[in-house]
Design a protein around this motif. Structure first.
Motif, short mmCIF file in Angstrom:
data_model
loop_
_atom_site.label_atom_id
_atom_site.label_comp_id
_atom_site.label_asym_id
_atom_site.label_seq_id
_atom_site.Cartn_x
_atom_site.Cartn_y
_atom_site.Cartn_z
N ASN A 106 -10.11 6.04 3.13
CA ASN A 106 -9.80 7.57 3.72
C ASN A 106 -9.62 7.51 5.28
O ASN A 106 -8.90 8.04 5.89
CB ASN A 106 -10.63 8.66 3.29
N SER A 149 0.93 -1.19 0.09
CA SER A 149 -0.02 -0.24 -0.07
C SER A 149 0.82 1.26 0.09
O SER A 149 2.21 1.26 0.42
CB SER A 149 -1.03 -0.18 1.20
N ALA A 174 -5.22 9.45 1.92
CA ALA A 174 -6.16 7.92 1.57
C ALA A 174 -5.03 7.00 1.64
O ALA A 174 -4.00 7.51 1.46
CB ALA A 174 -6.77 8.01 0.40
N ARG A 175 -5.34 6.01 2.07
CA ARG A 175 -4.26 4.72 1.93
C ARG A 175 -4.89 3.82 0.65
O ARG A 175 -6.09 3.52 0.65
CB ARG A 175 -4.49 3.85 3.39
N VAL A 176 -3.80 3.71 -0.34
CA VAL A 176 -4.20 3.01 -1.56
C VAL A 176 -3.35 1.69 -1.49
O VAL A 176 -2.31 1.65 -1.03
CB VAL A 176 -3.67 3.95 -2.59
N TYR A 217 -8.86 1.23 -1.85
CA TYR A 217 -8.36 2.45 -1.07
C TYR A 217 -9.41 2.85 -0.07
O TYR A 217 -10.50 2.29 -0.04
CB TYR A 217 -8.13 3.80 -1.79
N LEU A 223 -8.95 7.71 -7.98
CA LEU A 223 -9.76 6.83 -6.92
C LEU A 223 -11.16 6.56 -7.59
O LEU A 223 -11.65 5.70 -7.20
CB LEU A 223 -9.78 7.64 -5.53
#
Length: 821
Positions: free
Chosen positions: A170, A63, A82-84, A168, A117
């Motif tokens: 948030n 990630s 955000a974490r992708v 993803y 996203l």
């Protein structure tokens, strides 16, 4: 005094509410993709998952952190990062408090140089149970789930689909729900076929919030809610806005132990409501308030929670109304003051599971006036929550084993077919040796009902034919009623109209005919047949026959000469009953109920004992009638039956109301109200009286506990009752109305004590007080009343009364009176 103390405490708690908000034992707030801890708008700290404190939650997978290059000043700070995930990745949380948890996932799709996203498509699961499938967000969204976490770790997995290379999130919220936030027992299932008991546990389901509505109020933000929820107004969901009128109060809700709490819904939900716009109400035009809540047509099962708080009444038990879900009556004659511990403005909530028809895209909720209340026509609703049932827990695991079963089936299929052929041959041979069964009558479109393994109305009727052996031709019924002459109408009920009829040799009957197309009362009608096919007793209703021809559904009963007990207590035009006769009537009804509770392995709980359901024949012999709401009692290894609340206001067991746990002691409570009704000759509920006298049970208990019950005795019989008989009768009624079922006597105990009261009344010499046996300590019935079970084709017979010459004519209360349930 206790009520005033509770009221004072609730007001005090309201004043300090904002300093004592709910603190969950598990409380994880993650600001995904951020390296700093963030204070959100609702004054909660979210830990950055890239910070030293938050990195421990990230588990397996690849990630990257992503920052919004053009953050909006109007959006939450949580949506600036955000974490992708470029492969299957997860967060893991240690769980201290096993139980229901709330999980909220925040999604706000923004574009950066590397990721758009909005193009993400992915799956989200929690402990291997699917939450979201092929999910994609085109705008900012919050997804909330409520489910049981039954182990000490919660893993939330994000997995890109084949159509996308990334997923993803948030922000993530994981926190434990308050105690009793979701209650497994007593949930009613509303299906297109009617009302049923929900046999599974909600704890085995995942709930996803679809709507959370503050009915009659404004929008509420997480800052106004102890569980940080959003509540939106109901304006856009009202079917006809002119039918509703907003009701508000400035007084805080009167919270009671066992009812709703601020965690169930905030104060502001219970301080506003929609009520009927009485200005639009006329004597000839009745209406409901209706809301349509859109849902996805592919989601057929929803959890619906309705919130109520009576902020419109000025006295207890003056507001009775009906609740409908998808056009089906979900709660009839709802009395909020009974559910709310006999307090006004005390919040309560009621849960339902709603199964919609295929391709239905709304859940329709309506409230409307009750026909049972002529004093005041109104109905209210304070709040609505609708949650869809996501895939049952373990669905993914079942999918993994599907291929294994296919493989096993391919090897075992040949053997299975051979075994099936052998079984089929044996079954055909067995059927050839059976005696011919009665011819099935033509179908009239009954809702299927399961009775002892049967699955249709045809089997149920065949069972009734086997027991009673009487199928009455429609032509005979037409002749008996002079082709349903209106002058012969003697009553009506939810099922249809009741006529007096005369067959050959002047045999009088009561004929109950369904109104064509009327489905109201049909489940009760089917239950009635089921019960009457199993029991026969001198003090219980018996069926003469039935007719199902030409799309007609008709039941025929023996005619009851004297009608309901209620008419003889305070009805017009009838002479008052003597005290001795009233005792004999109570004893007869108690005999019938005692047999009902004990005459079979599980017993039967009547669930609607009241003075209109105790009928009198020509000799004033009492018969218990109307089994439409009856339920089989608990099994040997059970203490109660979990079911929806049914019955008549004024007679309902408050413990059954609160816990939805039905036992035979609920009938005992109702019978206690009848005993005071017999003693005082007044209705169970009279809204025209002063507030402290409205409810007979409460009013009579006040006088009984003061030892002054003689002050409220019917003046006609006051001089007839011997003090010892009155004391025994009053003590028995008091024990029946104990708050908790375990403290109430059995019907056998009640029966013994009523017989004792009669002996005291008839004796010339008063029996000494030490000879009196307390109703709570006696655990037997007089040998005269112990039922003897006989095996016969006529069903189960209770040989309780030795006088076989008495005519056993019995019938529904609805067959004699217009006063229905």
């Amino acid at each position: 005094m206790a009520a005033k103390v509770l009221h004072f405490l609730s007001l005090t708690f309201f004043l300090i509410h904002f300093s004592t908000a709910f603190t969950p034992q598990d409380n994880y707030l993650i600001n995904c993709g951020s390296s700093i801890n963030t204070l959100a708008v609702e004054n909660r700290y979210f830990t950055g998952d890239s910070s030293e404190d938050g990195s421990s939650y990230l588990s397996k997978g690849k990630s990257v952190s992503l920052t919004n290059p053009i953050p909006s000043s109007n959006s939450s700070v949580l949506y600036s990062t955000a974490r992708v995930f470029t492969s299957g990745s997860s967060y893991k949380f240690n769980i201290k408090n096993v139980g229901f948890h709330l999980v909220r996932l925040h999604f706000s799709p923004f574009s950066s140089r590397d990721f758009d996203l909005k193009k993400a498509s992915f799956v989200v699961s929690a402990n291997e149970n699917s939450l979201l499938s092929n999910f994609s967000a085109q705008f900012t969204m919050l997804k909330e789930f409520i489910f049981m976490v039954n182990k000490e770790e919660l893993e939330i997995l994000f997995m890109p689909t084949q159509d996308s290379s990334f997923a993803y999130v948030n922000a993530i919220e994981v926190f434990s729900a308050p105690k009793d936030f979701i209650i497994d027992e007593g949930i009613t299932l509303i299906s297109p076929n009617g009302i049923q008991d929900f046999k599974q546990n909600i704890s085995s389901k995942i709930l996803e919030t679809v709507h959370r509505i503050n009915v009659g109020g404004s929008k509420l933000t997480p800052f106004n809610d102890t569980l940080w929820r959003n509540w939106i107004p109901d304006d856009d969901f009202l079917f006809l806005k002119s039918a509703a009128k907003i009701a508000t109060t400035i007084h805080p809700p009167n919270y009671q132990q066992g009812g709703a709490t601020r965690e169930i819904a905030p104060d502001n939900v219970y301080m506003t409501a929609q009520q009927m716009n009485i200005d639009k109400l006329t004597s000839n035009f009745m209406f409901n308030i209706t809301w349509d809540f859109p849902v996805r047509s592919e989601d057929s099962l929803h959890f619906v929670r309705l919130h109520f708080c009576d902020i419109v009444s000025i006295a207890l038990q003056t507001l009775f109304f009906n609740v409908y879900i998808n056009g089906i009556i979900a709660f009839k004659d709802l009395d909020l003051s009974m559910l709310a511990f006999h307090e006004l403005a005390s919040p309560i909530f009621v849960d339902f599971l709603v199964q919609s028809s295929v391709n239905t895209n709304v859940v329709r909720i309506s409230v409307g006036p009750s026909d049972s209340n002529s004093f005041r026509k109104n109905a209210i609703l304070n709040g609505v929550e609708i949650m869809k049932i996501v895939n049952p827990l373990g669905s993914e695991k079942r999918a993994k084993t599907k291929n294994i079963w296919i493989l096993v089936g391919s090897f075992g299929g040949g053997s299975f077919v051979l075994i099936l052929a052998i079984i089929s041959t044996l079954f055909v041979l067995k059927c050839r040796r059976r005696k011919p069964e009665p011819t099935r009558v033509e179908s009239t479109g009954w809702t299927p009902v399961r009775v002892y393994g049967g699955s249709s109305h045809g089997k149920l009727l065949e069972g009734a034919v086997h027991c009673y052996g009487i199928k009455i031709p429609f032509a005979d019924i037409q002749l008996a009623t002079n082709n349903f002459d209106k002058s012969l109408i003697i009553g009506s009920g939810g099922f249809g109209i009741v006529y007096k009829g005369i067959f050959q040799e002047n045999f009088r009957v009561a004929i109950k005919r369904r109104v064509p197309g009327n489905k109201q009362g049909l489940p009760e009608f089917q239950t009635e047949i089921t019960i009457l096919s199993r029991i026969r007793h001198h003090h219980l209703v018996s069926l003469v026959g039935y007719c199902e021809e030409q799309s007609e559904m008709i039941l025929v009963y023996e005619y009851m000469e004297k009608g309901p007990l209620r008419n003889h207590l305070y009805g017009p035009g009838l002479p008052p009953l003597s005290w001795k006769r009233r005792l004999e009537i109570c004893i007869g009804a108690a005999r019938g109920l005692h047999y009902l509770h004990t005459g079979s392995s599980q017993g039967i709980i009547h669930r609607d004992i009241k003075s209109t359901n105790i009928l009198l024949d020509a000799n004033y012999v009492a018969k218990v009638a109307d089994f439409g709401l009856s339920k089989s009692g608990p099994c040997l290894d059970e203490t109660h039956v979990s079911t929806d609340v049914k019955g008549s206001f004024g007679y309902l067991d408050p413990e059954y109301f609160l816990r939805r746990q039905l036992t035979d002691k609920s009938d005992v409570y109702s019978f206690g109200i009848v005993l005071f009704e017999v003693l005082c000759a007044r209705p169970a509920v009279d809204s025209l009286l002063d507030r402290e006298q409205v409810h007979l049970g409460e009013w009579a208990m006040e006088w009984q506990k003061k030892g002054m019950v003689e002050q409220i005795v019917d003046p006609y019989i006051r001089g007839q009752i011997k003090p010892s008989s009155l004391k025994k009768f009053g003590d028995t009624a008091e024990k029946c109305l104990a708050d908790y079922g375990v403290d109430r006597p059995t019907m056998g105990d009640v029966l013994w004590n009523l017989e004792h009261a009669l002996r005291l009344q008839e004796s010339e010499i008063q029996i000494e007080s030490q000879a009196e046996t307390d109703v709570n300590s006696v655990n037997r019935a007089s040998p005269r009343f112990i039922p003897t079970i006989h095996s016969s084709s006529a069903g189960v017979e209770g040989d309780i009364d030795n006088s076989s010459s008495e005519i056993t004519s019995q019938v529904f209360s609805q067959l004699i009176t217009n006063e229905g349930r």
